[in-house]
Write an enzyme that holds these catalytic residues in place. Structure first.
Site, PDB file in Angstrom:
ATOM      1  N   CYS B 174       0.910  -1.221  -0.029  1.00 57.84           N
ATOM      2  CA  CYS B 174       0.136   0.001   0.050  1.00 57.84           C
ATOM      3  C   CYS B 174       0.848   1.282   0.170  1.00 57.84           C
ATOM      4  CB  CYS B 174      -1.065  -0.001   1.100  1.00 57.84           C
ATOM      5  SG  CYS B 174      -1.844  -1.508   1.252  1.00 57.84           S
ATOM      6  N   HIS B 312      -2.750   8.221   5.895  1.00 56.85           N
ATOM      7  CA  HIS B 312      -2.900   6.977   5.254  1.00 56.85           C
ATOM      8  C   HIS B 312      -4.165   6.088   5.774  1.00 56.85           C
ATOM      9  CE1 HIS B 312      -1.783   3.441   2.986  1.00 56.85           C
ATOM     10  NE2 HIS B 312      -2.023   2.402   4.188  1.00 56.85           N
ATOM     11  N   GLU B 323      -1.053   5.560  12.988  1.00 59.25           N
ATOM     12  CA  GLU B 323      -0.770   6.650  12.567  1.00 59.25           C
ATOM     13  C   GLU B 323      -1.330   7.770  13.326  1.00 59.25           C
ATOM     14  OE1 GLU B 323      -2.456   7.086   8.729  1.00 59.25           O
ATOM     15  OE2 GLU B 323      -1.329   8.855   8.240  1.00 59.25           O
ATOM     16  N   LYS B 344      -9.836   8.064   2.611  1.00 55.81           N
ATOM     17  CA  LYS B 344     -10.275   6.758   2.163  1.00 55.81           C
ATOM     18  C   LYS B 344     -11.776   6.441   2.751  1.00 55.81           C
ATOM     19  CE  LYS B 344      -5.648   4.635   2.171  1.00 55.81           C
ATOM     20  NZ  LYS B 344      -4.845   5.775   2.365  1.00 55.81           N
ATOM     21  N   HIS B 349     -10.011   1.605   0.194  1.00 52.41           N
ATOM     22  CA  HIS B 349      -8.533   1.740   0.172  1.00 52.41           C
ATOM     23  C   HIS B 349      -8.251   0.895  -1.293  1.00 52.41           C
ATOM     24  CE1 HIS B 349      -4.515   1.264   0.878  1.00 52.41           C
ATOM     25  NE2 HIS B 349      -4.242   0.238   1.955  1.00 52.41           N
ATOM     26  N   PHE B 408       2.785  -3.157   3.738  1.00 56.87           N
ATOM     27  CA  PHE B 408       3.309  -4.247   4.578  1.00 56.87           C
ATOM     28  C   PHE B 408       4.813  -4.128   4.532  1.00 56.87           C
ATOM     29  CE2 PHE B 408      -0.404  -6.901   2.851  1.00 56.87           C
ATOM     30  CZ  PHE B 408      -1.155  -6.636   3.925  1.00 56.87           C
TER      31      PHE B 408
END
Lengths: 129, 422
Positions: B174, B312, B323, B344, B349, B408
């Site tokens: 991502c 994000h 975050e 998002k 996403h 990831f």
């Protein structure tokens, strides 16, 4: 086991086409006469039906769609095929007719006429199921 | 000579719109693109919603069956090696090139490069391998590899547009298209390229989306209006999405000299990894905090100068909390309080394409003078204490914005964009 194939007396022996190669899938975008030809080839082994099918498949894959589709037309020089486009067309034929085509066999095919003859020969050489 | 880079073109195929005008409208009005979906016609699946792409029909593995919006014309030589998300990418890139006012010849001069990001097409890969297994690997689609593996976007777009500069793909889940964007900036800064196309794209289908359900990462909230709710206490996972975004980045003097439209300056970027877990963010967001600081440092900007952070936050319990803590570490601890939102909540996403999509949203916000709000945010998580989480979009012209991405393996990438002084 497939059903017995009825071969017209005037036609060379052509192996049966696997019934699972389907009009409804691979040929669904083709005109009705092409799909009918496929069924005729599958059911009777009629080599004229194989010709109809081959010409339609070449027309469908050839990059220069305006080029004349004659027996002497060269796939690369006249119809605009490159090696990838030829491989794509050959795979379509393999998938439809349930045959395997080797690289050496592909290299021997230069013209539309070569391809028509090759497909007739290939189908004739496939053992009966 | 200090070379800087500016954003000169954008193209969108997203759940919230298939062109810039529709996307801008959705960001301003907080109109979401999330819809009900029944994957594989299986009503027992727990995942009921996705950020779907409208006006396209790409459910078939054969390009002959595909449908796309009017106005795009592609030859069969182009279509035959595309995946569904490759089609999205081509449409978005067509838009961005036109938006930037670029002639096709400008793309082939060697000064233009292309960086892409996608996970490949799991859908086509599965189809092709199933077909090959059935034939005992004696034959297969000759386009199967280039149409489906990771890298399919750069293979196809580079060939289609005749790109002769740097071409490559990024695979950091991502954060992928954020890496692509950052590396594109570096290439322009050091003089290797004068222009870069950055493209991110993903499919939204069972093969791409549902493996994340196996990780328990997807929302099982069946309500499209509330399933994606970043930073909210009631969030229960992300909503899968797809589409494509293309961003044109150009060396600033070159862009100004040709009179290109300029959305924003791309002022700096930074990356840092968590060094913690293959799939879960560091609980304190240490890697993301480092990435933010590096991006700010690269841009020569203090935390207090940032007006807006496009987070994000994907709506997962662990990721959003991580975050939020990272944002507090970088901003709250420095006495800064930028506005923060995750778009998002609107889009879902879209995995690899999230970074470039949200960079493009930042560019729109800088040029058009607005800051998008957090859709579906009702009760912020207590981890967000002190953060200025916008509920609605505001008409306020930001000067400096930060765009966060995480992927990831703990990859974190941040960008700083600045309002262009035309």
């Amino acid at each position: 086991m497939s059903a017995p194939v009825s071969v017209p007396p005037s036609a060379p022996v052509v192996a049966p086409i696997s019934p699972h190669a389907a009009v409804e899938t691979l040929l669904r975008h083709f005109p009705e006469e092409v799909r009918v030809a496929y069924v005729r080839l599958r059911d009777t082994g009629d080599p004229a039906a194989a010709d109809t099918l081959v010409l339609a498949i070449v027309a469908d894959h050839m990059p220069r769609s305006e080029a004349a589709l004659t027996d002497s037309a060269e796939l690369i020089a006249d119809l605009g095929f490159d090696s990838v486009a030829i491989a794509e067309m050959v795979f379509f034929l393999e998938d439809l007719l349930q045959v395997n085509v080797s690289n050496a066999e592909i290299l021997r095919v230069r013209t539309v006429g070569d391809l028509r003859a090759f497909v007739r020969l290939k189908l004739a050489s496939v053992p009966r199921a | 000579m200090n070379r800087t880079a500016v954003v000169t073109g954008l193209g969108f195929i997203t759940s919230i719109g298939n062109d810039r005008a529709a996307v801008t409208r959705s960001l301003r009005t907080l109109t979401p693109g999330i819809a009900r979906i029944e994957f594989l016609g299986n009503p027992t699946l727990g995942v009921k919603v996705a950020g779907t792409i409208k006006e396209f029909a790409v459910d078939s593995p054969s390009w002959r069956d595909w449908r796309w919006p009017a106005g795009y014309e592609f030859a069969r030589e182009t279509l035959r090696s595309l995946s569904p998300h490759g089609l999205y990418a081509l449409c978005a890139t067509e838009q961005a090139i036109a938006d930037a006012g670029l002639a096709r010849e400008a793309l082939t001069d060697g000064g233009t490069g292309l960086y892409c990001a996608s996970a490949g097409s799991a859908f086509l890969l599965h189809h092709n391998l199933t077909q090959m297994h059935a034939a005992r690997f004696e034959r297969g689609n000759p386009m199967g590899v280039v149409a489906s593996i990771a890298g399919t976007l750069n293979f196809n777009l580079a060939a289609h547009y005749g790109i002769r500069g740097a071409v490559g793909g990024f695979a950091a889940a991502c954060a992928s298209s954020s890496h692509a964007l950052g590396c594109a900036l570096d290439d322009i800064r050091i003089g290797r390229q004068t222009r870069m196309l950055i493209v991110g794209a993903e499919e939204v289908n069972a093969e791409t989306t549902l493996p994340f359900a196996a990780m328990r990462a997807l929302s099982t909230n069946p309500d499209p209006a509330t399933a994606s709710r970043p930073f909210d206490q009631a969030r229960d996972g992300f909503v899968g999405a797809g589409g494509a975004v293309c961003l044109v980045l150009e060396e600033a003097e070159t862009a100004r000299h040709r009179g290109a439209p300029i959305y924003a300056e791309f002022s700096g970027w930074g990356q840092a990894a968590d060094g913690y877990n293959v799939a879960v963010s560091h609980p304190e967001g240490t890697g993301l905090a480092s990435a933010m600081r590096r991006a700010l440092s690269d841009a020569g900007v203090a935390p207090a100068e940032i007006d807006y952070v496009n987070a994000h936050a994907t709506s997962t319990p662990a990721g959003d909390r991580s975050e939020a803590l990272a944002l507090r570490t970088v901003f709250t601890a420095a006495g800064a309080r930028p506005r923060v939102s995750s778009t998002k909540g609107l889009t879902g996403h879209p995995l690899s394409m999230a970074g470039v999509m949200e960079a493009a949203f930042c560019a729109l916000a800088l040029r058009d003078g607005f800051i998008p709000g957090n859709a579906n945010l009702t009760q912020p998580d207590e981890a967000c204490a002190g953060l200025d989480l916008l509920r609605a979009t505001v008409d306020a012209a930001p000067r400096l914005v930060l765009n966060n991405s995480s992927g990831f393996g703990g990859s974190n990438v941040c960008h700083v964009f600045q309002r262009a002084e035309n």
